[in-house]
Design a protein around this motif. Sequence first.
Motif, PDB file in Angstrom:
ATOM      1  N   TYR A 103    -158.405  44.238  25.405  1.00  0.00           N
ATOM      2  CA  TYR A 103    -157.449  43.068  25.512  1.00  0.00           C
ATOM      3  C   TYR A 103    -156.290  43.295  25.056  1.00  0.00           C
ATOM      4  CZ  TYR A 103    -155.579  38.642  23.826  1.00  0.00           C
ATOM      5  OH  TYR A 103    -154.885  37.519  23.452  1.00  0.00           O
ATOM      6  N   LEU A 104    -156.044  44.079  24.022  1.00  0.00           N
ATOM      7  CA  LEU A 104    -154.722  44.219  23.391  1.00  0.00           C
ATOM      8  C   LEU A 104    -154.035  44.996  24.174  1.00  0.00           C
ATOM      9  CD1 LEU A 104    -153.487  43.039  20.854  1.00  0.00           C
ATOM     10  CD2 LEU A 104    -154.044  45.385  19.607  1.00  0.00           C
ATOM     11  N   LEU A 105    -154.352  46.222  24.863  1.00  0.00           N
ATOM     12  CA  LEU A 105    -153.738  47.149  25.714  1.00  0.00           C
ATOM     13  C   LEU A 105    -153.274  46.454  26.975  1.00  0.00           C
ATOM     14  CD1 LEU A 105    -155.779  50.462  24.729  1.00  0.00           C
ATOM     15  CD2 LEU A 105    -153.382  49.886  24.059  1.00  0.00           C
ATOM     16  N   ASN A 106    -154.315  45.761  27.523  1.00  0.00           N
ATOM     17  CA  ASN A 106    -153.832  44.963  28.705  1.00  0.00           C
ATOM     18  C   ASN A 106    -152.546  43.979  28.472  1.00  0.00           C
ATOM     19  OD1 ASN A 106    -154.751  42.183  30.291  1.00  0.00           O
ATOM     20  ND2 ASN A 106    -154.660  44.065  31.536  1.00  0.00           N
ATOM     21  N   LYS A 107    -152.760  43.225  27.278  1.00  0.00           N
ATOM     22  CA  LYS A 107    -151.611  42.390  27.022  1.00  0.00           C
ATOM     23  C   LYS A 107    -150.463  42.992  27.079  1.00  0.00           C
ATOM     24  CE  LYS A 107    -150.806  38.635  23.852  1.00  0.00           C
ATOM     25  NZ  LYS A 107    -151.174  37.933  22.324  1.00  0.00           N
ATOM     26  N   GLN A 108    -150.203  44.050  26.103  1.00  0.00           N
ATOM     27  CA  GLN A 108    -149.168  44.842  25.971  1.00  0.00           C
ATOM     28  C   GLN A 108    -148.467  45.451  27.083  1.00  0.00           C
ATOM     29  OE1 GLN A 108    -147.144  44.338  23.250  1.00  0.00           O
ATOM     30  NE2 GLN A 108    -145.541  45.828  24.118  1.00  0.00           N
ATOM     31  N   PHE A 109    -149.482  46.345  27.576  1.00  0.00           N
ATOM     32  CA  PHE A 109    -148.973  47.425  28.757  1.00  0.00           C
ATOM     33  C   PHE A 109    -149.311  46.949  30.251  1.00  0.00           C
ATOM     34  CE2 PHE A 109    -149.747  49.614  24.776  1.00  0.00           C
ATOM     35  CZ  PHE A 109    -148.334  50.079  24.390  1.00  0.00           C
ATOM     36  N   LYS A 110    -150.075  45.708  30.275  1.00  0.00           N
ATOM     37  CA  LYS A 110    -150.607  45.320  31.501  1.00  0.00           C
ATOM     38  C   LYS A 110    -151.415  46.524  32.314  1.00  0.00           C
ATOM     39  CE  LYS A 110    -147.954  41.685  30.801  1.00  0.00           C
ATOM     40  NZ  LYS A 110    -148.826  40.597  30.233  1.00  0.00           N
ATOM     41  N   THR A 111    -151.862  47.285  31.668  1.00  0.00           N
ATOM     42  CA  THR A 111    -152.878  48.377  32.191  1.00  0.00           C
ATOM     43  C   THR A 111    -154.009  47.790  32.873  1.00  0.00           C
ATOM     44  OG1 THR A 111    -152.074  49.972  30.636  1.00  0.00           O
ATOM     45  CG2 THR A 111    -154.025  50.527  31.955  1.00  0.00           C
ATOM     46  N   ASN A 112    -154.344  48.266  33.905  1.00  0.00           N
ATOM     47  CA  ASN A 112    -155.646  47.681  34.814  1.00  0.00           C
ATOM     48  C   ASN A 112    -156.772  47.524  33.889  1.00  0.00           C
ATOM     49  OD1 ASN A 112    -158.274  48.127  36.308  1.00  0.00           O
ATOM     50  ND2 ASN A 112    -156.673  47.097  37.783  1.00  0.00           N
ATOM     51  N   VAL A 113    -157.356  46.313  33.707  1.00  0.00           N
ATOM     52  CA  VAL A 113    -158.779  46.224  32.713  1.00  0.00           C
ATOM     53  C   VAL A 113    -159.822  47.103  33.169  1.00  0.00           C
ATOM     54  CG1 VAL A 113    -160.354  44.548  32.073  1.00  0.00           C
ATOM     55  CG2 VAL A 113    -157.941  43.805  32.252  1.00  0.00           C
ATOM     56  N   LYS A 114    -159.973  47.084  34.690  1.00  0.00           N
ATOM     57  CA  LYS A 114    -161.245  48.287  34.799  1.00  0.00           C
ATOM     58  C   LYS A 114    -161.084  49.719  34.250  1.00  0.00           C
ATOM     59  CE  LYS A 114    -162.831  45.673  38.703  1.00  0.00           C
ATOM     60  NZ  LYS A 114    -163.219  45.799  40.427  1.00  0.00           N
ATOM     61  N   GLN A 115    -159.661  50.110  34.442  1.00  0.00           N
ATOM     62  CA  GLN A 115    -159.325  51.482  34.026  1.00  0.00           C
ATOM     63  C   GLN A 115    -159.452  51.604  32.449  1.00  0.00           C
ATOM     64  OE1 GLN A 115    -155.238  51.957  35.645  1.00  0.00           O
ATOM     65  NE2 GLN A 115    -156.185  53.410  36.972  1.00  0.00           N
ATOM     66  N   LEU A 116    -159.132  50.541  31.646  1.00  0.00           N
ATOM     67  CA  LEU A 116    -159.173  50.440  30.154  1.00  0.00           C
ATOM     68  C   LEU A 116    -160.820  50.473  29.974  1.00  0.00           C
ATOM     69  CD1 LEU A 116    -156.605  48.034  29.074  1.00  0.00           C
ATOM     70  CD2 LEU A 116    -156.488  50.144  28.733  1.00  0.00           C
ATOM     71  N   LEU A 117    -161.386  49.732  30.444  1.00  0.00           N
ATOM     72  CA  LEU A 117    -163.085  49.481  30.269  1.00  0.00           C
ATOM     73  C   LEU A 117    -163.494  51.082  30.574  1.00  0.00           C
ATOM     74  CD1 LEU A 117    -163.975  46.207  31.885  1.00  0.00           C
ATOM     75  CD2 LEU A 117    -163.959  46.778  29.438  1.00  0.00           C
ATOM     76  N   ALA A 118    -163.159  51.703  31.779  1.00  0.00           N
ATOM     77  CA  ALA A 118    -163.714  53.091  31.940  1.00  0.00           C
ATOM     78  C   ALA A 118    -163.472  54.097  30.997  1.00  0.00           C
ATOM     79  CB  ALA A 118    -162.993  53.372  33.373  1.00  0.00           C
ATOM     80  N   ALA A 119    -162.091  53.854  30.281  1.00  0.00           N
ATOM     81  CA  ALA A 119    -161.621  54.875  29.373  1.00  0.00           C
ATOM     82  C   ALA A 119    -162.860  54.738  28.156  1.00  0.00           C
ATOM     83  CB  ALA A 119    -160.284  54.463  28.743  1.00  0.00           C
ATOM     84  N   VAL A 120    -162.938  53.560  27.538  1.00  0.00           N
ATOM     85  CA  VAL A 120    -163.883  53.209  26.481  1.00  0.00           C
ATOM     86  C   VAL A 120    -165.145  53.405  26.823  1.00  0.00           C
ATOM     87  CG1 VAL A 120    -162.186  51.519  25.309  1.00  0.00           C
ATOM     88  CG2 VAL A 120    -164.049  50.597  26.971  1.00  0.00           C
ATOM     89  N   LEU A 121    -165.683  53.386  27.897  1.00  0.00           N
ATOM     90  CA  LEU A 121    -167.103  53.443  28.184  1.00  0.00           C
ATOM     91  C   LEU A 121    -167.192  55.014  28.241  1.00  0.00           C
ATOM     92  CD1 LEU A 121    -169.771  53.075  29.416  1.00  0.00           C
ATOM     93  CD2 LEU A 121    -168.787  52.809  31.847  1.00  0.00           C
TER      94      LEU A 121
END
Length: 288
Positions: A103-121
């Motif tokens: 949530y925080l990284l998407n809000k700040q950098f507008k990075t794709n949520v699916k890509q962020l979820l893939a990173a933490v997964l």
Amino acid sequence: MNKKTIKLLLKVLLTGVAVYLVFRKIDVQETWQVIKKSNLFYLFLASLFFVISKGISSFRLNCYFRDLGLRLSELQNLKLYWIGMFYNLFLPGGIGGDGYKVYLLNKQFKTNVKQLLAAVLLDRVSGLVALVWLMLGLWFWVEVEWPYLAGINLDVLAGVGLFLVPVVFVIIVKWWFKSFKKSILKTSIYSLMVQTAQLICAYFILLGLGINEQVVSYQFVFLLSSIVAVLPLTIGGVGARELVFIFSHDFMGIDKNMAVAFSLLFFLITAFVSLMGAFLKVDLEEKH
């Protein structure tokens, strides 16, 4: 009642059942006496190596973030990681540590949520792969009586697993996590360092409890319990770890009371370290 509330209630229920089963199987007073007599110096060293393991974990996650073009300083990412640890352990029914980071990284950098979820997964999967690989390695140094698999050469299976686990992981990354291919070697080394640091942490807890025999067996079960604790069945893995140690008594001959004392001390160290995340703030707008 929404799905999140139902999931939280189920977790609370499963945690309660697991804890109840554990306390039925052990001598509570004897276990408490074991904990009271533990060596605080060794527990301090155990806590230190646990902190080190989490620091390395944050470096691994930042590698995945950089694959996505995010440029967080190691300090920013470390703070974010620690806050996530607090959320995961103390607020399991809320947004969760991983959800908070996304949530925080998407809000700040507008990075794709699916890509962020893939990173933490992938960060979690990478840690799990290292756990399994090290556990297979320790298999050759422990004695296990497993009558249900009599006639099967488990040493051969473990050897094959040592080869197949990293191969399958590489295939998974190249097939499903293509954005993170370039950092696979570095993050895999980090994962092994993380789990090695946690094994050292476990070793010092064992020394703190005065356990000098079957050390490798306890560490093997510790890795096994860590794999079980990854499953989102109980709150913070409470009860699940202890049940693994309880059942391992029948197959490896480890002391049940000592094993549960070990598991409880590891949880207390985890809780204490994670609690520090409640006092941290991360400013993603700082120059880095």
